[in-house]
Design a protein around this motif. Structure first.
Motif, PDB file in Angstrom:
ATOM      1  N   ARG A 107     100.631  59.999 -54.798  1.00  0.00           N
ATOM      2  CA  ARG A 107     100.648  59.815 -53.409  1.00  0.00           C
ATOM      3  C   ARG A 107      99.284  59.217 -52.942  1.00  0.00           C
ATOM      4  O   ARG A 107      99.152  58.335 -52.129  1.00  0.00           O
ATOM      5  N   SER A 167     103.351  63.060 -54.358  1.00  0.00           N
ATOM      6  CA  SER A 167     102.346  64.006 -54.442  1.00  0.00           C
ATOM      7  C   SER A 167     101.343  63.541 -55.286  1.00  0.00           C
ATOM      8  O   SER A 167     101.668  62.744 -56.253  1.00  0.00           O
ATOM      9  N   LYS A 224     108.969  65.379 -49.956  1.00  0.00           N
ATOM     10  CA  LYS A 224     107.777  64.545 -50.227  1.00  0.00           C
ATOM     11  C   LYS A 224     108.074  63.274 -49.450  1.00  0.00           C
ATOM     12  O   LYS A 224     106.922  62.531 -48.782  1.00  0.00           O
ATOM     13  N   LEU A 231     106.242  61.145 -46.578  1.00  0.00           N
ATOM     14  CA  LEU A 231     105.683  59.760 -46.670  1.00  0.00           C
ATOM     15  C   LEU A 231     106.237  58.874 -45.697  1.00  0.00           C
ATOM     16  O   LEU A 231     105.476  58.062 -45.046  1.00  0.00           O
TER      17      LEU A 231
END
Length: 270
Positions: A20, A16, A42, A46
Motif C-alpha cells: 500500500r 496493505s 483492501k 484503494l
C-alpha cells in the motif's frame, strides 16, 4: 514533477503494508498503478482512495492467469507497462525445522515457495513482453533474510535467498531491454501474514515487539515505517536515475550487516 511521470507500474500485494505504501508513493511520483491483491476489502479501499489512478484485480500471485489479468487490464487502461513490482509474500514466523510437524512439511514448503518465489516468476513471465516494449524494469522485494540467518525460519530464509537468485538470473536473461533489481527491507509493522498450512494464516507480524527486536539487531535502532522503504523502489523504477542498475539489490535493513560482534542469546534447542 515526480521521478515517475508517465510511468505505469504494477504492484502485487498492494492492499496493505509495504505494498500500500508503494502504491501511494508511486502515485505521488506521477505514476499510474495496477494492483494485484487477494483481499476484496483492501482493493475497495484503494478504489475509494485513488479512483481512476489505479487498476485493481482481485487475485492470487500463485496463479499465472491472475498475473496475466492485472497486466492485461493495466495496459488496457493506461496503454503501457514500465515497471513490475513483485511484493506479495508470506512469513513463517521463524518456525524452526524441528518445530514443523513432519506431516505438514510438504504443504508448508509448497505454500511458502509458491507465494514467495513462484509468485514473482509468474509476474515476471506475465509482464515480460510489455516491459520489453517500453524498456522497463522489474523490482522484487527481498528481505534481510535474503542475506542473513535469523530473519525467519529455514523455509522463509530459503525462499528469500531464492529471490536473490531470481534477480540475478532474470537480469541476465532479460537484458538489455529490461532491468531487474531488488530491495531488501528490514522489519516493519505490517499485516504480513503467516502460512495457512501451519495454522498461521490469521497471524500478523504487527503483533510482534518489533521495535524492541530492531533496537537490538540494527545499527539504526529504530522501527521503520513501510513508507521509509519506498524511495528505493522509486529509484529502480526511474530509468533516468538508475539506467545502469540491473541485478542489483539495495539492502536497507537498518544496518544488520554492519552491527559487529554481539552476544548471541539462546543457542539451539536440540
Amino acid at each position: 514533477m515526480g521521478w515517475l511521470e508517465d510511468n505505469v507500474a504494477i504492484i502485487t500485494g498492494g492492499g496493505s503494508g509495504l505494498g500500500r505504501a508503494l502504491v501511494e508513493r508511486f502515485l505521488d511520483e506521477g505514476a499510474k498503478v495496477g494492483v494485484l491483491e487477494r483481499s476484496a476489502e483492501k482493493l475497495e479501499k484503494l478504489r475509494v482512495d485513488f479512483g481512476d489512478q489505479i487498476v485493481t484485480i482481485e487475485g492470487d500471485v500463485t496463479k499465472f492467469e491472475d498475473n496475466v489479468s492485472v497486466v492485461r487490464e493495466t495496459v488496457r487502461k493506461f496503454g503501457r507497462l514500465d515497471t513490475f513490482v513483485g511484493n506479495a509474500a508470506i512469513w513463517d514466523f521463524s518456525t524452526k525445522l524441528v518445530d514443523i510437524p513432519a506431516d505438514r512439511l510438504d504443504a508448508l514448503f509448497d505454500e511458502m515457495f509458491h507465494v514467495n518465489v513462484k509468485g514473482y516468476l509468474n509476474g515476471a513471465k506475465a509482464a515480460v513482453e510489455e516491459l520489453a516494449r517500453t524498456g522497463g524494469s522489474i523490482v522484487f522485494t527481498v528481505s534481510n533474510a535474503g542475506f542473513y540467518a535469523g530473519g525467519g525460519g529455514p523455509l522463509y530464509t530459503a525462499s528469500k535467498h531464492a529471490v536473490v537468485g531470481l534477480i540475478k538470473e532474470l537480469a541476465f536473461e532479460f537484458g538489455p531491454k529490461i532491468r531487474v533489481n531488488g530491495v531488501a527491507p528490514g522489519g516493519m509493522a505490517t499485516d504480513l501474514r503467516g502460512p495457512v498450512s501451519i495454522g498461521l494464516g490469521g497471524s500478523s507480524v504487527s503483533t510482534l515487539p518489533l521495535a524492541e527486536i530492531l533496537k537490538e539487531w540494527t545499527v539504526l535502532q529504530e522501527l521503520a515505517e513501510p513508507a521509509d522503504y519506498t524511495g528505493h523502489y522509486v529509484l529502480f523504477a526511474s530509468k533516468k536515475n538508475s539506467r545502469t542498475a540491473t541485478g542489483a539489490i539495495i539492502n536497507c535493513d537498518g544496518g544488520m550487516g554492519v552491527r559487529g560482534l554481539v552476544e548471541v542469546a539462546g543457542g539451539n534447542d536440540l
